[in-house]
Write an enzyme that holds these catalytic residues in place. Sequence first.
Site, PDB file in Angstrom:
ATOM      1  N   PRO A  67      63.214  54.135  62.100  1.00  0.00           N
ATOM      2  CA  PRO A  67      63.175  55.587  62.697  1.00  0.00           C
ATOM      3  C   PRO A  67      62.029  55.518  63.688  1.00  0.00           C
ATOM      4  O   PRO A  67      60.924  55.170  63.589  1.00  0.00           O
ATOM      5  CB  PRO A  67      62.831  55.990  61.265  1.00  0.00           C
ATOM      6  CG  PRO A  67      62.091  55.003  60.329  1.00  0.00           C
ATOM      7  CD  PRO A  67      62.661  53.925  60.820  1.00  0.00           C
ATOM      8  N   MET A  68      62.382  56.422  64.701  1.00  0.00           N
ATOM      9  CA  MET A  68      61.620  56.541  65.840  1.00  0.00           C
ATOM     10  C   MET A  68      61.628  58.035  66.264  1.00  0.00           C
ATOM     11  O   MET A  68      62.605  58.346  66.789  1.00  0.00           O
ATOM     12  CB  MET A  68      61.781  55.671  67.208  1.00  0.00           C
ATOM     13  CG  MET A  68      61.657  53.864  66.797  1.00  0.00           C
ATOM     14  SD  MET A  68      62.168  53.001  67.970  1.00  0.00           S
ATOM     15  CE  MET A  68      64.065  53.285  67.918  1.00  0.00           C
ATOM     16  N   ALA A 100      61.988  60.867  61.808  1.00  0.00           N
ATOM     17  CA  ALA A 100      61.370  61.737  60.711  1.00  0.00           C
ATOM     18  C   ALA A 100      62.047  62.982  60.959  1.00  0.00           C
ATOM     19  O   ALA A 100      61.973  63.893  61.839  1.00  0.00           O
ATOM     20  CB  ALA A 100      59.896  61.646  60.851  1.00  0.00           C
ATOM     21  N   HIS A 144      58.808  58.843  53.801  1.00  0.00           N
ATOM     22  CA  HIS A 144      57.898  58.341  54.575  1.00  0.00           C
ATOM     23  C   HIS A 144      56.608  58.330  54.127  1.00  0.00           C
ATOM     24  O   HIS A 144      55.830  59.521  54.103  1.00  0.00           O
ATOM     25  CB  HIS A 144      57.892  59.040  56.011  1.00  0.00           C
ATOM     26  CG  HIS A 144      57.165  58.148  57.255  1.00  0.00           C
ATOM     27  ND1 HIS A 144      56.440  57.030  56.864  1.00  0.00           N
ATOM     28  CD2 HIS A 144      57.081  58.719  58.545  1.00  0.00           C
ATOM     29  CE1 HIS A 144      56.175  56.731  58.024  1.00  0.00           C
ATOM     30  NE2 HIS A 144      56.427  57.543  59.104  1.00  0.00           N
ATOM     31  N   ALA A 197      54.010  56.264  55.032  1.00  0.00           N
ATOM     32  CA  ALA A 197      53.349  55.429  56.060  1.00  0.00           C
ATOM     33  C   ALA A 197      52.554  56.029  57.142  1.00  0.00           C
ATOM     34  O   ALA A 197      52.856  57.301  57.564  1.00  0.00           O
ATOM     35  CB  ALA A 197      54.261  54.324  56.532  1.00  0.00           C
ATOM     36  N   ASN A 198      52.097  55.253  57.999  1.00  0.00           N
ATOM     37  CA  ASN A 198      51.843  55.635  59.545  1.00  0.00           C
ATOM     38  C   ASN A 198      50.706  56.858  59.535  1.00  0.00           C
ATOM     39  O   ASN A 198      50.673  57.504  60.527  1.00  0.00           O
ATOM     40  CB  ASN A 198      53.020  55.985  60.379  1.00  0.00           C
ATOM     41  CG  ASN A 198      53.764  54.559  60.517  1.00  0.00           C
ATOM     42  OD1 ASN A 198      54.326  54.215  59.372  1.00  0.00           O
ATOM     43  ND2 ASN A 198      53.993  54.177  61.748  1.00  0.00           N
ATOM     44  N   TYR A 206      50.703  59.879  57.931  1.00  0.00           N
ATOM     45  CA  TYR A 206      51.212  61.024  57.640  1.00  0.00           C
ATOM     46  C   TYR A 206      50.875  61.406  56.247  1.00  0.00           C
ATOM     47  O   TYR A 206      50.036  60.905  55.401  1.00  0.00           O
ATOM     48  CB  TYR A 206      52.598  61.286  57.953  1.00  0.00           C
ATOM     49  CG  TYR A 206      52.689  60.969  59.365  1.00  0.00           C
ATOM     50  CD1 TYR A 206      52.433  61.876  60.399  1.00  0.00           C
ATOM     51  CD2 TYR A 206      53.341  59.779  59.844  1.00  0.00           C
ATOM     52  CE1 TYR A 206      52.512  61.781  61.587  1.00  0.00           C
ATOM     53  CE2 TYR A 206      53.429  59.520  61.296  1.00  0.00           C
ATOM     54  CZ  TYR A 206      53.439  60.512  62.243  1.00  0.00           C
ATOM     55  OH  TYR A 206      53.186  60.360  63.493  1.00  0.00           O
ATOM     56  N   GLY A 258      63.650  40.072  69.554  1.00  0.00           N
ATOM     57  CA  GLY A 258      62.892  40.352  68.298  1.00  0.00           C
ATOM     58  C   GLY A 258      63.521  39.350  67.316  1.00  0.00           C
ATOM     59  O   GLY A 258      63.237  39.406  66.150  1.00  0.00           O
TER      60      GLY A 258
END
Length: 395
Positions: free
Chosen positions: A34-35, A67, A183, A185-186, A188, A308
């Site tokens: 997700p971006m 998101a 979500h 994470a990150n 939030y 990657g």
Amino acid sequence: MTNGTTHSADSPLLTPTRLAGPGLDLPNRLVMAPMTRNRAASDGTPTPLMATYYAQRATAGLIIAEAATPNPVGQTYPDITAIHSPSHVAGWRQVTDAVRAAGGRMFLQLQHGGRIGHPTTSGLTPLAPSPVPLPDTIHTPNGRQDAVVPREMSADDIRATVADFAAAARNALDAGFAGVEVHAANGYLLHQFLSRNTNRRTDAYGGAPAGRIRFVREVVEAVAAQVGAERVGVRLSPYFTANGIQEGDTEELYPVLVEALSGLGLAYLHLAFADPDRPLFATIRNAWNGTLIANPVLPPDRIPADGGRSAGERVLAEGADLVSLGRPFLANPDLVERLRRGAPVNQVRDRYLMYVGGETGYTDYPVLDGSSAVTVPGVVAGAEGGAEAGAAARV
């Protein structure tokens, strides 16, 4: 060999598998992470351009869409997506229909910004576990502004937010998604509850790890009760320090959280910035009894020449079941085919273009000749390494 790059058609990343919970057959083990791309309408409704963007990348084994906020106060930045109104459901339905028509499968990430929000953007004072402001400026419709002090969530706020996540999950399935990712994470809201420096509560939602994980657990349980645990994933980011996060006790916190989630029968656990060299990776893998998606650490300034692949194969070898990649999919709609051929990859052209709206730097990346990626006018084929309806129809 192809253009000096090892041919990788036999890579384990390209082997089919099955996401057992929702019963999804995946043609490969690659997940589009997700971006946030800021291409929604100002009210959070997804646009037709977003349908093109995601359909171009439908060869990923699974797409986890960017998101989407479960309520108005959870909005982080301008032009991000939401999933709390009929217009949002209808907009996302255009996206899932396009991806399904291109042969793809999608989950939707649910994200509440917590203290990462601004009244200029949402019209509301942000909510957070404690009144600790983001130690930075924040992007708003009027440019960057100082962050505001969030309002500490009351017990009623917590209950309402949990219910909003559950309702958003139902909306996501109505919009055609196969499931949702919570979500946590990150930096939030859910991560703010997990982190010591942003959660200074002295009630049952603060203090020791068992208290700080409570809000995450209640959100996940409510979402699972609404749509079925087999359609719910969770994203975590141990050791994450951006957005002013200082967890304080990472090695103690996450085993407690994973143990609390592991018995729920969830679709997957998604580890951001997964690093097999840290002992916590193996600890979580051993404690988690379901599908593990690992988002490997890649260089921050450049997509590796192999797209990657080596980093992805490493985390698979260390116990991950699926591998999520972000920027490689952003710049390469046909990433799966490039990995299959061992072809060069596009680099992200300009980080500024990631968030400014429009087709440039979004749907105009070149694809290989013969690629199965969806093409649109203006997208160049052959420029290898170029310049830079409800439950019955869910992708």
